[in-house]
Write an enzyme that holds these catalytic residues in place. Sequence first.
Site, PDB file in Angstrom:
ATOM      1  N   LEU A  64      42.349  40.790  49.076  1.00 49.14           N
ATOM      2  CA  LEU A  64      42.620  41.006  47.653  1.00 49.14           C
ATOM      3  C   LEU A  64      42.668  39.640  46.964  1.00 49.14           C
ATOM      4  O   LEU A  64      43.733  39.102  46.666  1.00 49.14           O
ATOM      5  CB  LEU A  64      43.945  41.745  47.463  1.00 49.14           C
ATOM      6  CG  LEU A  64      44.097  43.075  48.205  1.00 49.14           C
ATOM      7  CD1 LEU A  64      45.432  43.719  47.869  1.00 49.14           C
ATOM      8  CD2 LEU A  64      42.949  44.008  47.872  1.00 49.14           C
ATOM      9  N   GLU A  66      40.152  37.914  44.119  1.00 48.39           N
ATOM     10  CA  GLU A  66      38.919  37.965  43.330  1.00 48.39           C
ATOM     11  C   GLU A  66      38.204  36.617  43.272  1.00 48.39           C
ATOM     12  O   GLU A  66      36.975  36.556  43.324  1.00 48.39           O
ATOM     13  CB  GLU A  66      39.234  38.468  41.915  1.00 48.39           C
ATOM     14  CG  GLU A  66      39.502  39.952  41.822  1.00 48.39           C
ATOM     15  CD  GLU A  66      40.886  40.355  42.305  1.00 48.39           C
ATOM     16  OE1 GLU A  66      41.123  41.556  42.527  1.00 48.39           O
ATOM     17  OE2 GLU A  66      41.747  39.451  42.471  1.00 48.39           O
ATOM     18  N   GLN A  88      37.634  45.699  41.521  1.00 46.59           N
ATOM     19  CA  GLN A  88      38.154  47.067  41.443  1.00 46.59           C
ATOM     20  C   GLN A  88      38.283  47.553  40.002  1.00 46.59           C
ATOM     21  O   GLN A  88      38.013  48.710  39.709  1.00 46.59           O
ATOM     22  CB  GLN A  88      39.498  47.164  42.144  1.00 46.59           C
ATOM     23  CG  GLN A  88      39.384  47.272  43.647  1.00 46.59           C
ATOM     24  CD  GLN A  88      40.658  47.753  44.296  1.00 46.59           C
ATOM     25  OE1 GLN A  88      41.751  47.615  43.728  1.00 46.59           O
ATOM     26  NE2 GLN A  88      40.538  48.313  45.481  1.00 46.59           N
ATOM     27  N   HIS A 135      43.975  47.553  33.499  1.00 49.76           N
ATOM     28  CA  HIS A 135      42.994  48.476  34.060  1.00 49.76           C
ATOM     29  C   HIS A 135      42.042  49.017  32.994  1.00 49.76           C
ATOM     30  O   HIS A 135      41.106  49.721  33.329  1.00 49.76           O
ATOM     31  CB  HIS A 135      43.689  49.672  34.724  1.00 49.76           C
ATOM     32  CG  HIS A 135      44.456  49.338  35.964  1.00 49.76           C
ATOM     33  ND1 HIS A 135      45.614  48.621  35.933  1.00 49.76           N
ATOM     34  CD2 HIS A 135      44.220  49.637  37.266  1.00 49.76           C
ATOM     35  CE1 HIS A 135      46.085  48.497  37.173  1.00 49.76           C
ATOM     36  NE2 HIS A 135      45.256  49.092  37.993  1.00 49.76           N
TER      37      HIS A 135
END
Length: 331
Positions: A64, A66, A88, A135
């Site tokens: 995890l 980026e 993601q 998100h």
Amino acid sequence: MSTTSQTQNLTLVQAVRDGLYTEMSADEDVIVMGEDVGKNGGVFRATEGLWEEFGDDRVIDTPLAESGIVGTAVGMAAYGLKPVPEMQFSGFMYPAFDQIVSHVARLRNRSRGRFTCPMVIRAPYGGGIRAPEHHSESKEAFYAHEAGLKVVIPSTPHDTKGLLISAIRDPDPVIFLEPKLIYRAFRGDVPEAEYTVPIGEAVTRREGSDVSVFTYGAMSRPTMEAAEELAEEGVDCEVIDLRTISPLDRDAIISSFKKTGRAVVVNEAPKTGSIAAEITAIVQEEALLYQEAPVKRVSGFDVPYPLYALEDYYLPNAARIKEGIMETVEF
């Protein structure tokens, strides 16, 4: 663009998977990598089944991290591979922003053409799915501002597969933003065979003579809904789906505006500094003498993306788009 009589009825996210599968089958240099893209098939299942088909060497579950994902992909691309890293969510791309703007976008120029960076950074983007913060942002203007990057945002399953194949085959880096609101909202016919959709070419979704409405991504659907409703009220809208926001199809924008003399731009990103602002500037610079009314921007607001209770108010819907179009037509 090649065509075939054999088609499949796919959702947009299935078209992403089909595009990846097509290119991975045709070119062993294509590598998929990212958080949970392997055994789990990705958070939205866009890579489902690829690990079983192509194995650990070509479908790589990463930590995890980026910045590490994109930085590793830069090295892969510089030495002959074609990595397709998945973020993601687009809101998770910020730790990789330095890699994207300092290395991905500049590798060709910095090396004076010795190295290219053929990679596609995929990310679900945009709002509407009741996700928490980080998100749901629509920050595509960040990447459109950076020379050396192409930025693609499809709105249909057919265009998704064709544009993704074009992006993977491109010798330079592409930011491929997938509007997750419409990942599974509808299905469309997608050829089973390989085909491409050109990067940098808009498409006319609806011919019209009264006003040009420019949009892209998830906003194409409410824009078309508004246009069809207004047609019953005697307003003839021309709807242009940009598909690529860098490079923008300036010729399509100018041609449509000269035809109608009025323009509305619909995007879900915040209004200030948006792609809508750039389109407005293009119209002013290139077709001012054809203008019959001020250009109207229907967009998100200049505030942090809201949580669930206000999400539907934040995103442009057909009613708000209709209101913007009528304000322009009646000017």
